[in-house]
Design an enzyme around this catalytic site. Structure first.
Site, PDB file in Angstrom:
ATOM      1  N   ALA A 161       0.811  -1.223   0.000  1.00 51.86           N
ATOM      2  CA  ALA A 161       0.000   0.000   0.000  1.00 51.86           C
ATOM      3  C   ALA A 161       0.845   1.275   0.000  1.00 51.86           C
ATOM      4  O   ALA A 161       0.453   2.274  -0.596  1.00 51.86           O
ATOM      5  CB  ALA A 161      -0.942   0.000   1.199  1.00 51.86           C
TER       6      ALA A 161
ATOM      7  N   GLU B 119       3.506   1.768  -1.567  1.00 55.24           N
ATOM      8  CA  GLU B 119       4.060   1.982  -2.901  1.00 55.24           C
ATOM      9  C   GLU B 119       2.999   2.404  -3.922  1.00 55.24           C
ATOM     10  O   GLU B 119       3.320   2.851  -5.018  1.00 55.24           O
ATOM     11  CB  GLU B 119       4.776   0.714  -3.390  1.00 55.24           C
ATOM     12  CG  GLU B 119       6.045   0.392  -2.641  1.00 55.24           C
ATOM     13  CD  GLU B 119       5.831  -0.177  -1.245  1.00 55.24           C
ATOM     14  OE1 GLU B 119       6.629   0.166  -0.338  1.00 55.24           O
ATOM     15  OE2 GLU B 119       4.868  -0.955  -1.031  1.00 55.24           O
TER      16      GLU B 119
ATOM     17  N   ILE C  51      -4.368  -4.928   6.814  1.00 52.40           N
ATOM     18  CA  ILE C  51      -5.067  -5.615   7.905  1.00 52.40           C
ATOM     19  C   ILE C  51      -4.342  -5.316   9.211  1.00 52.40           C
ATOM     20  O   ILE C  51      -3.118  -5.433   9.297  1.00 52.40           O
ATOM     21  CB  ILE C  51      -5.120  -7.133   7.640  1.00 52.40           C
ATOM     22  CG1 ILE C  51      -5.890  -7.399   6.335  1.00 52.40           C
ATOM     23  CG2 ILE C  51      -5.769  -7.859   8.816  1.00 52.40           C
ATOM     24  CD1 ILE C  51      -5.857  -8.838   5.867  1.00 52.40           C
TER      25      ILE C  51
ATOM     26  N   HIS D 115       2.143  -0.113  13.069  1.00 49.22           N
ATOM     27  CA  HIS D 115       2.400  -0.120  11.632  1.00 49.22           C
ATOM     28  C   HIS D 115       1.113   0.015  10.814  1.00 49.22           C
ATOM     29  O   HIS D 115       1.094   0.680   9.779  1.00 49.22           O
ATOM     30  CB  HIS D 115       3.150  -1.405  11.244  1.00 49.22           C
ATOM     31  CG  HIS D 115       3.613  -1.435   9.839  1.00 49.22           C
ATOM     32  ND1 HIS D 115       4.608  -0.605   9.360  1.00 49.22           N
ATOM     33  CD2 HIS D 115       3.228  -2.198   8.792  1.00 49.22           C
ATOM     34  CE1 HIS D 115       4.814  -0.858   8.087  1.00 49.22           C
ATOM     35  NE2 HIS D 115       3.992  -1.820   7.717  1.00 49.22           N
TER      36      HIS D 115
ATOM     37  N   ASN E 242     -10.210   5.357  -4.315  1.00 49.92           N
ATOM     38  CA  ASN E 242      -9.363   4.715  -3.313  1.00 49.92           C
ATOM     39  C   ASN E 242     -10.063   3.486  -2.744  1.00 49.92           C
ATOM     40  O   ASN E 242     -10.985   3.599  -1.941  1.00 49.92           O
ATOM     41  CB  ASN E 242      -9.015   5.695  -2.193  1.00 49.92           C
ATOM     42  CG  ASN E 242      -8.020   5.124  -1.219  1.00 49.92           C
ATOM     43  OD1 ASN E 242      -7.758   3.936  -1.187  1.00 49.92           O
ATOM     44  ND2 ASN E 242      -7.456   5.992  -0.395  1.00 49.92           N
TER      45      ASN E 242
END
Length: 154
Positions: A60, A62, A86, A92, A117
């Site tokens: 995600a 990138e 998830i 993170h 998105n």
């Protein structure tokens, strides 16, 4: 949100549109399902297969750089971001969700290019699986509708 009233769109003719899709490989089973649903809906809306560009990136974080590269080509009427984040046991999750979402929005605003998105942010795999098909379809519909809307405004 399940059962949400999404309203009715009138601008869902994709015949003359060119759409770029950036898909993250992380959680690939889910992002593949997102892509399949998205592509099927784009085709159902009339977007020609030759006018759908598909790029895969590692994760995600990138997605935005690939979206930006596509936006700079000036070949697309809209872009679509597909990913799946998830929640894990660390901070993170918040970092990836917030940074990827913010960057996608920034690119859309900087280039005045609609970006649907569909980077899922879920608590667990079950939630992601429950959303993968609907969100893939929704992303296709949003991209087509917003491409027409910006064309009419501009």
């Amino acid at each position: 949100m399940f059962g949400a009233d999404k309203g009715t769109a009138n601008l869902l003719d994709g015949k003359k549109l060119s759409i770029g899709i950036v898909q993250a490989r992380f959680n690939e089973g889910i992002t593949d399902a997102l892509y399949q649903a998205c592509q099927a809906e784009l085709l159902a809306l009339g977007v020609q297969e030759k006018n759908i560009a598909h790029v895969k990136v590692p994760g995600a974080l990138e997605i935005p750089v690939a979206l930006q590269a596509l936006a700079e080509r000036d070949d697309f009427d809209a872009l679509i971001a597909l990913g799946c984040i998830i929640r894990g046991e660390t901070y993170h999750f918040e970092l990836v969700a917030n940074e990827s979402g913010s960057a996608v929005t920034r690119i859309a605003l900087d280039y005045q290019l609609p970006i649907a998105n569909a980077i899922l942010t879920t608590e667990n795999v079950e939630q992601a699986v429950a959303r993968q098909t609907d969100k893939g379809r929704d992303a296709a519909r949003v991209a087509v509708e917003m491409a027409h809307l910006l064309e009419h405004i501009g």
